[in-house]
Motif scaffolding. Structure first.
Motif, PDB file in Angstrom:
ATOM      1  N   ASP A   1       4.093  -1.766  19.686  1.00 18.17           N
ATOM      2  CA  ASP A   1       5.409  -1.618  20.292  1.00 18.17           C
ATOM      3  C   ASP A   1       6.565  -1.938  19.409  1.00 18.17           C
ATOM      4  N   ALA A   2       6.224  -1.652  18.069  1.00 19.80           N
ATOM      5  CA  ALA A   2       7.428  -1.609  17.017  1.00 19.80           C
ATOM      6  C   ALA A   2       8.330  -0.459  17.239  1.00 19.80           C
ATOM      7  N   PRO A   3       9.683  -0.822  16.996  1.00 17.44           N
ATOM      8  CA  PRO A   3      10.795   0.457  17.209  1.00 17.44           C
ATOM      9  C   PRO A   3      10.594   1.488  15.893  1.00 17.44           C
ATOM     10  N   GLU A   4      11.148   2.400  16.190  1.00 12.31           N
ATOM     11  CA  GLU A   4      11.111   3.431  15.299  1.00 12.31           C
ATOM     12  C   GLU A   4      11.659   3.081  14.005  1.00 12.31           C
ATOM     13  N   VAL A   5      10.934   3.219  12.680  1.00 10.15           N
ATOM     14  CA  VAL A   5      11.720   2.834  11.625  1.00 10.15           C
ATOM     15  C   VAL A   5      12.647   4.083  11.120  1.00 10.15           C
TER      16      VAL A   5
ATOM     17  N   GLU B   1       0.873  -1.195  -0.252  1.00 10.78           N
ATOM     18  CA  GLU B   1       0.109   0.019  -0.098  1.00 10.78           C
ATOM     19  C   GLU B   1       0.787   1.422  -0.047  1.00 10.78           C
ATOM     20  N   TYR B   2       1.961   1.185   0.648  1.00 15.96           N
ATOM     21  CA  TYR B   2       2.625   2.577   0.987  1.00 15.96           C
ATOM     22  C   TYR B   2       3.817   2.865   0.024  1.00 15.96           C
ATOM     23  N   PHE B   3       4.215   1.635  -0.427  1.00 15.83           N
ATOM     24  CA  PHE B   3       5.342   1.732  -1.571  1.00 15.83           C
ATOM     25  C   PHE B   3       4.815   2.097  -2.756  1.00 15.83           C
ATOM     26  N   SER B   4       3.597   1.713  -3.054  1.00 15.05           N
ATOM     27  CA  SER B   4       3.172   2.335  -3.859  1.00 15.05           C
ATOM     28  C   SER B   4       2.709   3.704  -4.270  1.00 15.05           C
ATOM     29  N   ARG B   5       2.661   4.372  -3.263  1.00 20.04           N
ATOM     30  CA  ARG B   5       2.542   5.574  -2.947  1.00 20.04           C
ATOM     31  C   ARG B   5       3.795   6.303  -3.364  1.00 20.04           C
TER      32      ARG B   5
ATOM     33  N   LYS C   1      10.908   5.622   3.029  1.00 24.40           N
ATOM     34  CA  LYS C   1       9.803   6.709   3.508  1.00 24.40           C
ATOM     35  C   LYS C   1       8.476   5.886   3.413  1.00 24.40           C
ATOM     36  N   ALA C   2       8.194   4.933   2.635  1.00 24.74           N
ATOM     37  CA  ALA C   2       7.056   4.206   2.917  1.00 24.74           C
ATOM     38  C   ALA C   2       6.465   3.654   4.049  1.00 24.74           C
ATOM     39  N   LEU C   3       7.650   3.091   4.771  1.00 26.45           N
ATOM     40  CA  LEU C   3       7.506   2.483   6.123  1.00 26.45           C
ATOM     41  C   LEU C   3       7.432   3.527   7.151  1.00 26.45           C
ATOM     42  N   LYS C   4       8.033   4.693   7.007  1.00 23.95           N
ATOM     43  CA  LYS C   4       7.980   5.761   7.952  1.00 23.95           C
ATOM     44  C   LYS C   4       6.677   6.142   8.036  1.00 23.95           C
TER      45      LYS C   4
ATOM     46  N   HIS D   1      11.895  13.768   1.689  1.00 24.77           N
ATOM     47  CA  HIS D   1      11.535  13.709   0.438  1.00 24.77           C
ATOM     48  C   HIS D   1      12.119  12.387  -0.224  1.00 24.77           C
ATOM     49  N   CYS D   2      11.645  12.120  -1.649  1.00 29.93           N
ATOM     50  CA  CYS D   2      12.142  11.240  -2.323  1.00 29.93           C
ATOM     51  C   CYS D   2      11.875  11.384  -3.764  1.00 29.93           C
TER      52      CYS D   2
END
Length: 319
Positions: A141-145, A117-121, A127-130, A219-220
């Motif tokens: 409880d996931a650590p920061e990307v 979903e996010y990589f397609s954006r 950036k997608a995971l962030k 940005h990217c």
């Protein structure tokens, strides 16, 4: 049979016969053509005129005027290596594993949904995971990307042998080119550097002319701000003297919008391409030149090896 011609044929009749302009639509008494053969002859004459005009126009517009070039900006993934190697598909499969191991997703299937979903954006995994995490798509409880965590995982876990042998011929040609060479990727720096090293191309760019997503975040590509940061760092060359070499249509269109010349790498196959909705289209008006793989780059654009490099792509029909 005798038939009254339509008004447009009266104009054609005047043109073909070379008569006085007063021979016009208003002359009702002279608006008949008496034989079918006359219609055929007139149609052929008019078609010949249109064909000649069309041929002249096409010959003018299908060949660009050679343009002086100072800078070549290369994407890396699916550009400096072929999508057909399978390396991109392999890297795509590794992302959900990272998300399970590092970011506590319950399964690779759930991780893949979020990643897709996010990589397609954003076309950039970091950036997608962030953004996905910021929007609450990650376990609480996931650590920061962090970009460096993604880079390290890819650098240590991907099978770089899929990239094949070092690209010695391309390296030799690029080393003879009198342009500034830049690598600009949406991948994280540590990963991009390793990929370039495996292809035997890293020394052409070095640390100072390798730009990864780390260097342009938040940005990217294809965001204008990402391109502008690269321009600022390489001395602000005029966009019209730069060539962007890419496989992504979004990035190609942005480069053209910014005034750059564009080369599209279509790939030898569509197998393994991640973003199907961004599939290469060599007929897109934003594309100045297209080719299947990077190995065709200098054979199709030999002017870039001139002492004063020029961009002189094949005619439109040969793209």
């Amino acid at each position: 049979p005798t038939t009254a011609p339509p008004k447009c044929w009266t104009v054609v009749t005047s043109f073909a016969r070379g008569v006085n302009p007063l021979y016009s639509l208003s002359q009702q008494n002279t608006s008949k053509i008496q034989a079918t053969s006359s219609w055929v002859n007139l149609f052929c004459a008019f078609s010949f005129i249109l064909s000649s005009l069309s041929l002249h126009t096409n010959n003018r517009s299908s060949k660009m005027t050679p343009s002086p070039i100072t800078t070549l900006i290369f994407d890396v993934d699916d550009t400096l290596y072929d999508v057909g190697t399978g390396f991109t598909a392999h890297r795509n499969q590794a992302a959900p594993k990272l998300m399970v191991e590092k970011y506590k997703f319950p399964s690779e299937e759930e991780a893949q949904k979020v990643k897709t979903e996010y990589f397609s954006r954003y076309h950039a995994i970091a950036k997608a995971l962030k953004v996905a995490q910021e929007e609450g798509k990650f376990p609480e409880d996931a650590p920061e990307v962090k970009t460096e965590d993604i880079a390290t995982f890819w650098a240590e876990n991907l099978d770089y042998s899929l990239l094949g042998q070092p690209k010695t011929e391309l390296h030799e040609q690029l080393s003879k080119c009198n342009c500034t060479l830049v690598a600009f990727s949406n991948g994280p720096r540590k990963y991009v550097k390793k990929a370039l090293e495996k292809m035997g191309l890293f020394d052409l760019f070095g640390e100072e002319r390798l730009y990864a997503v780390d260097d342009v975040m938040p940005h990217c590509k294809p965001e204008k701000e990402a391109f502008q940061k690269i321009f600022n760092n390489i001395g602000n060359p005029k966009p019209e003297t730069c060539v962007m070499i890419e496989d992504s249509m979004k990035n190609v269109r942005r480069a053209k919008e910014l005034g750059m010349k564009t080369v599209l790498i279509r790939g030898s196959t569509e197998n393994g391409r991640i973003l199907k909705d961004d599939k290469p289209n060599g007929e897109d008006p934003a594309v100045d030149c297209s080719m299947a793989t990077i190995e065709e780059f200098f054979p199709m654009l030999p002017g870039l090896l001139d002492a004063n490099p020029v961009f002189d792509p094949p005619v439109v029909g040969d793209k």
